[in-house]
Structure formats: C-alpha cells, structure tokens
Design a protein around this motif. Structure first.
Motif, PDB file in Angstrom:
ATOM      1  N   SER A  67      30.346  41.700 -61.403  1.00 10.07           N
ATOM      2  CA  SER A  67      31.033  40.744 -60.525  1.00 10.07           C
ATOM      3  C   SER A  67      32.521  41.068 -60.414  1.00 10.07           C
ATOM      4  O   SER A  67      33.094  41.020 -59.322  1.00 10.07           O
ATOM      5  N   ASP A  68      33.123  41.410 -61.523  1.00 12.81           N
ATOM      6  CA  ASP A  68      34.558  41.722 -61.519  1.00 12.81           C
ATOM      7  C   ASP A  68      34.864  42.978 -60.713  1.00 12.81           C
ATOM      8  O   ASP A  68      35.979  43.137 -60.208  1.00 12.81           O
ATOM      9  N   GLN A  69      33.895  43.867 -60.607  1.00 17.51           N
ATOM     10  CA  GLN A  69      34.112  45.103 -59.849  1.00 17.51           C
ATOM     11  C   GLN A  69      34.066  44.882 -58.342  1.00 17.51           C
ATOM     12  O   GLN A  69      34.462  45.765 -57.573  1.00 17.51           O
ATOM     13  N   ASP A  70      33.600  43.711 -57.925  1.00 22.57           N
ATOM     14  CA  ASP A  70      33.416  43.443 -56.493  1.00 22.57           C
ATOM     15  C   ASP A  70      33.821  42.001 -56.196  1.00 22.57           C
ATOM     16  O   ASP A  70      32.964  41.134 -56.011  1.00 22.57           O
ATOM     17  N   PRO A  71      35.126  41.708 -56.148  1.00 16.96           N
ATOM     18  CA  PRO A  71      35.591  40.324 -55.959  1.00 16.96           C
ATOM     19  C   PRO A  71      35.078  39.711 -54.659  1.00 16.96           C
ATOM     20  O   PRO A  71      34.888  40.408 -53.657  1.00 16.96           O
ATOM     21  N   MET A  72      34.861  38.398 -54.688  1.00 15.93           N
ATOM     22  CA  MET A  72      34.411  37.654 -53.516  1.00 15.93           C
ATOM     23  C   MET A  72      35.362  36.503 -53.219  1.00 15.93           C
ATOM     24  O   MET A  72      36.058  36.008 -54.110  1.00 15.93           O
ATOM     25  N   GLU A  73      35.374  36.087 -51.972  1.00 20.23           N
ATOM     26  CA  GLU A  73      36.190  34.938 -51.578  1.00 20.23           C
ATOM     27  C   GLU A  73      35.628  33.671 -52.227  1.00 20.23           C
ATOM     28  O   GLU A  73      34.421  33.454 -52.269  1.00 20.23           O
ATOM     29  N   LYS A  74      36.520  32.813 -52.720  1.00 17.38           N
ATOM     30  CA  LYS A  74      36.114  31.559 -53.351  1.00 17.38           C
ATOM     31  C   LYS A  74      36.114  30.463 -52.290  1.00 17.38           C
ATOM     32  O   LYS A  74      37.171  30.046 -51.809  1.00 17.38           O
ATOM     33  N   LEU A  75      34.923  29.988 -51.941  1.00 11.93           N
ATOM     34  CA  LEU A  75      34.810  29.006 -50.862  1.00 11.93           C
ATOM     35  C   LEU A  75      34.804  27.566 -51.372  1.00 11.93           C
ATOM     36  O   LEU A  75      35.090  26.647 -50.611  1.00 11.93           O
ATOM     37  N   GLY A  76      34.458  27.377 -52.621  1.00 16.16           N
ATOM     38  CA  GLY A  76      34.348  26.024 -53.154  1.00 16.16           C
ATOM     39  C   GLY A  76      32.937  25.486 -52.988  1.00 16.16           C
ATOM     40  O   GLY A  76      32.203  25.876 -52.073  1.00 16.16           O
ATOM     41  N   GLN A  77      32.557  24.554 -53.871  1.00 17.42           N
ATOM     42  CA  GLN A  77      31.186  24.066 -53.893  1.00 17.42           C
ATOM     43  C   GLN A  77      30.759  23.361 -52.604  1.00 17.42           C
ATOM     44  O   GLN A  77      29.659  23.633 -52.086  1.00 17.42           O
ATOM     45  N   PRO A  78      31.576  22.451 -52.024  1.00 15.93           N
ATOM     46  CA  PRO A  78      31.132  21.783 -50.783  1.00 15.93           C
ATOM     47  C   PRO A  78      30.858  22.771 -49.654  1.00 15.93           C
ATOM     48  O   PRO A  78      29.854  22.633 -48.938  1.00 15.93           O
ATOM     49  N   ALA A  79      31.730  23.767 -49.484  1.00 17.33           N
ATOM     50  CA  ALA A  79      31.548  24.746 -48.404  1.00 17.33           C
ATOM     51  C   ALA A  79      30.317  25.609 -48.635  1.00 17.33           C
ATOM     52  O   ALA A  79      29.564  25.898 -47.696  1.00 17.33           O
ATOM     53  N   VAL A  80      30.090  25.995 -49.882  1.00 21.57           N
ATOM     54  CA  VAL A  80      28.927  26.819 -50.194  1.00 21.57           C
ATOM     55  C   VAL A  80      27.639  26.058 -49.898  1.00 21.57           C
ATOM     56  O   VAL A  80      26.702  26.592 -49.290  1.00 21.57           O
ATOM     57  N   ARG A  81      27.597  24.800 -50.322  1.00 25.49           N
ATOM     58  CA  ARG A  81      26.393  24.005 -50.076  1.00 25.49           C
ATOM     59  C   ARG A  81      26.159  23.796 -48.580  1.00 25.49           C
ATOM     60  O   ARG A  81      25.007  23.849 -48.110  1.00 25.49           O
ATOM     61  N   LYS A  82      27.227  23.554 -47.841  1.00 27.52           N
ATOM     62  CA  LYS A  82      27.094  23.389 -46.388  1.00 27.52           C
ATOM     63  C   LYS A  82      26.566  24.666 -45.754  1.00 27.52           C
ATOM     64  O   LYS A  82      25.648  24.636 -44.914  1.00 27.52           O
ATOM     65  N   ASN A  83      27.134  25.806 -46.143  1.00 30.08           N
ATOM     66  CA  ASN A  83      26.675  27.099 -45.611  1.00 30.08           C
ATOM     67  C   ASN A  83      25.224  27.374 -45.978  1.00 30.08           C
ATOM     68  O   ASN A  83      24.450  27.902 -45.169  1.00 30.08           O
ATOM     69  N   LEU A  84      24.869  27.009 -47.215  1.00 29.91           N
ATOM     70  CA  LEU A  84      23.508  27.268 -47.690  1.00 29.91           C
ATOM     71  C   LEU A  84      22.484  26.452 -46.904  1.00 29.91           C
ATOM     72  O   LEU A  84      21.432  26.970 -46.506  1.00 29.91           O
ATOM     73  N   LYS A  85      22.772  25.201 -46.678  1.00 28.84           N
ATOM     74  CA  LYS A  85      21.854  24.359 -45.915  1.00 28.84           C
ATOM     75  C   LYS A  85      21.647  24.919 -44.508  1.00 28.84           C
ATOM     76  O   LYS A  85      20.525  24.931 -43.988  1.00 28.84           O
ATOM     77  N   ALA A  86      22.731  25.401 -43.901  1.00 28.14           N
ATOM     78  CA  ALA A  86      22.630  25.944 -42.547  1.00 28.14           C
ATOM     79  C   ALA A  86      21.872  27.264 -42.522  1.00 28.14           C
ATOM     80  O   ALA A  86      21.156  27.563 -41.555  1.00 28.14           O
ATOM     81  N   ALA A  87      22.015  28.061 -43.592  1.00 27.61           N
ATOM     82  CA  ALA A  87      21.410  29.405 -43.617  1.00 27.61           C
ATOM     83  C   ALA A  87      20.037  29.441 -44.250  1.00 27.61           C
ATOM     84  O   ALA A  87      19.377  30.490 -44.232  1.00 27.61           O
ATOM     85  N   LEU A  88      19.561  28.318 -44.798  1.00 26.31           N
ATOM     86  CA  LEU A  88      18.295  28.318 -45.520  1.00 26.31           C
ATOM     87  C   LEU A  88      17.123  28.796 -44.654  1.00 26.31           C
ATOM     88  O   LEU A  88      16.292  29.601 -45.125  1.00 26.31           O
ATOM     89  N   PRO A  89      17.008  28.377 -43.380  1.00 27.54           N
ATOM     90  CA  PRO A  89      15.908  28.905 -42.557  1.00 27.54           C
ATOM     91  C   PRO A  89      15.956  30.426 -42.413  1.00 27.54           C
ATOM     92  O   PRO A  89      14.910  31.090 -42.410  1.00 27.54           O
ATOM     93  N   GLU A  90      17.164  30.983 -42.302  1.00 26.13           N
ATOM     94  CA  GLU A  90      17.298  32.435 -42.192  1.00 26.13           C
ATOM     95  C   GLU A  90      16.859  33.122 -43.481  1.00 26.13           C
ATOM     96  O   GLU A  90      16.223  34.186 -43.455  1.00 26.13           O
ATOM     97  N   ILE A  91      17.198  32.526 -44.615  1.00 27.35           N
ATOM     98  CA  ILE A  91      16.801  33.100 -45.904  1.00 27.35           C
ATOM     99  C   ILE A  91      15.284  33.070 -46.051  1.00 27.35           C
ATOM    100  O   ILE A  91      14.658  34.048 -46.500  1.00 27.35           O
ATOM    101  N   ILE A  92      14.672  31.956 -45.686  1.00 25.55           N
ATOM    102  CA  ILE A  92      13.219  31.828 -45.784  1.00 25.55           C
ATOM    103  C   ILE A  92      12.538  32.838 -44.862  1.00 25.55           C
ATOM    104  O   ILE A  92      11.537  33.469 -45.230  1.00 25.55           O
ATOM    105  N   ALA A  93      13.095  33.018 -43.668  1.00 28.62           N
ATOM    106  CA  ALA A  93      12.532  34.012 -42.739  1.00 28.62           C
ATOM    107  C   ALA A  93      12.665  35.415 -43.302  1.00 28.62           C
ATOM    108  O   ALA A  93      11.764  36.257 -43.139  1.00 28.62           O
TER     109      ALA A  93
END
Length: 333
Positions: free
Chosen positions: A176-202
């Motif tokens: 993880s330390d070798q490949d830093p990621m943007e920190k979006l925060g828990q509310p934003a991550v959950r919102k993004n996840l709910k929106a992207a869940l159909p794409e993940i399932i597909a």
C-alpha cells in the motif's frame, strides 16, 4: 557502499583517530590536556573511546588540530550508531526463538530484504525493519497485545500462527505504501460504492471462472504477487471508488482468505491470491466489501481466521450481503 548507505561493520571511536593525529603533531595526551585545560585522565578517556566528543570538545580539537569540529562530531555520531546497532543485535541474539518463529516464505519471497551486511540478517534486524518495529517486545505489543488501539482493535494472540498472520498483514501495508491513493473519506467512499455496486456485480458475473491458462501459483513461489486480468480489473474498478484491493501471497501456516481495514485513511480489502475457485474469491471479496459499506473505520476483520474482538453480528451481516451479491451475479449459492 549500498546506494548512499554505508554498511557499518566496525566503526572505531574518534579517539583512535585523534591519537594518530597527536602522534603526527608530535604531541602526547599530557600536551593535549594542557592545551585544552583538561586533566590527563579526561583526555585519555577520549582517546580510549570511554568518553564522547561533545560539541565543545570538537571546537577545542578544531583549534588545536585544525581539523573542523564537524568532522569530529560526524565520527562520534558514526561510532555511536555502530555501538547502538551492536546493542540491538546483542539483544536479538538473546531471543532466537522470536526470529525462528516467522515462516520461511518471508525469505524465499524476499519480503524481508537481504542486505549486504549478513550480520543484520542473522541477528533479526532485517525482521525489525520489515515490521517497522524497534524490538521483539514492540512487535508483541503491536500485534499480540493490541495496545495500539488506534491501529488495531484486535489481538493476534489467539491466532494459530500470529507470526505468519502478522507478516501477511504487514506485506499489505508495504504494498500500500508503494502506491499511495487519494483519501476520500468514509462518507464519499460509501456513496461511490453504492453507486458502483451494480457495475461491480456485473464485473463479477463476467469473471466467474479463473482462466485455465493461468497457472495456479504455490505457497513457495518466490516472485511478486501474481494477478490475472480479473484481479487487475477489480483493483482498477475499486480504486475509482476509493477502495484499495490487494492480492497478497498467502502463508501456508496461516491461510487467511481476506481482510478488511482502513490503512492510512484508505479502506483496504486484502485477499490472498490462491483461490482454487473464482466463486470463493468473489464471495470473500463481497464479504469484505460489506464491511466497507456498513462497518466502521477503527477495526480489522479477518475472514477464515478466528480472532479475539471479532463481532459475529458483523460477520453475519457481511455474509448475507455477499450471498445477495453472488446471486445477483449469477453464482449458485
């Protein structure tokens, strides 16, 4: 020389160099003591390495020998580092069982990097560097006693092989330390996840079977983690959401399926890379995804491993979520 780092095998005290300089100047300890306003005993302590060269002494030596004060201070610092390193090695040599408790995979896979200084490797200092802890006692406090509640709300003390388990967890941190990621925060991550869940399932529905052309690697594969197009595609998809997905080589004595945690303010789903069936991988992934969606940041969940501070209701909720996602993706559950 290793890059810009010098491997220290033995660093003499600056007093030995000072003695050589005095001989070159035709002076002895009594002469130097008189010029410094010190007693002969105090100067002899410096020459024999029993007394450190302080900034005040270094300036005196600069005036008398015309060798800059910072040179003497650097030599003293190098000697101090050497002595401290030797003390750490000596303390580790008294704890051989701690070093031998870690699985051989760490060396075979080069997770614990071997340096040019074999004494560091044999002493266990390389293991401390891998875990980024200062001592075996600090390792116990961090991984077994669960004293650092900010990082873990878990103790590995009751795990069958806490040494192997801690190595697998730590490997994920290093990757993880070798490949830093943007920190979006828990509310934003959950919102993004709910929106992207159909794409993940597909995506799961389109990747139900592991390609036959992909050779299943073994526990002793020395190469870096091996992933196929499904794994890399899943990583890229989740990264857009703000979730890190890692496939980390498992360790035979601690066959964990998956892990969920927040690491440096980024949700991390860590899976092993040896699932015989793609369906098992997807169930494990969706299980960990449920933790991201429904559960808090201060905690760590390990699947297929019995641990203390585990919460059955959270695991039941994650299993129910995973089963629903599997059915939606067309898997037989």
């Amino acid at each position: 020389m290793n890059g810009n780092k010098i491997e220290l095998w033995h660093v003499p005290s600056p007093g030995s160099e000072l003695a050589e300089k005095l001989e070159e100047m035709g002076l002895d300890a009594n002469d130097l003591a008189a010029r410094m306003g010190y007693t002969p005993k105090a100067v002899n302590d410096i020459l024999q390495g029993n007394s450190r060269i302080t900034p005040d002494v270094a300036i005196m030596l600069e005036v008398i020998t015309e060798i800059p004060a910072d040179y003497w201070l650097r030599r003293q610092m190098s000697h101090d580092e050497f002595l401290s390193r030797e003390r750490v090695k000596a303390s580790l040599s008294d704890q051989p069982l701690w070093r031998k408790s870690f699985p051989e995979e760490l060396g075979v896979r080069d997770w614990v990097r071997r340096g040019k200084n074999e004494a560091d490797d044999k002493s266990g200092l390389s293991l401390l560097k891998f875990f980024a802890v200062a001592s075996p006692q600090a390792w116990d406090s961090y991984y077994k006693d669960a004293r650092l509640k900010v990082a873990f709300r878990i103790s590995l003390a009751d795990v069958k092989d806490p040494y192997a388990m801690s190595a697998w967890i730590r490997r994920g941190e290093i990757l993880s330390d070798q490949d830093p990621m943007e920190k979006l925060g828990q509310p934003a991550v959950r919102k993004n996840l709910k929106a992207a869940l159909p794409e993940i399932i597909a995506f799961a529905a389109a990747n139900k079977v592991r390609p036959k052309s992909k050779k299943r690697i073994t526990y002793w594969t020395p190469e870096a983690e091996v992933v196929d197009d499904c794994m890399t595609g899943l990583q890229a998809l989740c990264r857009k959401i703000g979730i890190r997905v890692l496939f980390v080589q498992n360790i035979k004595s601690s066959p964990v399926h998956g892990m969920y945690r927040w690491y440096k303010d980024v949700p991390l789903i860590q899976l092993h890379d040896r699932f015989e069936k793609r369906a098992t991988m997807w169930f494990t992934f969706f299980h960990e995804l449920a933790h991201v969606l429904y559960h808090g940041k201060k905690g760590i969940c390990l699947q297929n491993i019995e641990i203390t501070h585990n919460y059955p209701e959270k695991e039941d909720e994650a299993n129910a979520f995973a089963q629903k996602c599997m059915v939606d993706a067309g898997f037989k559950v």
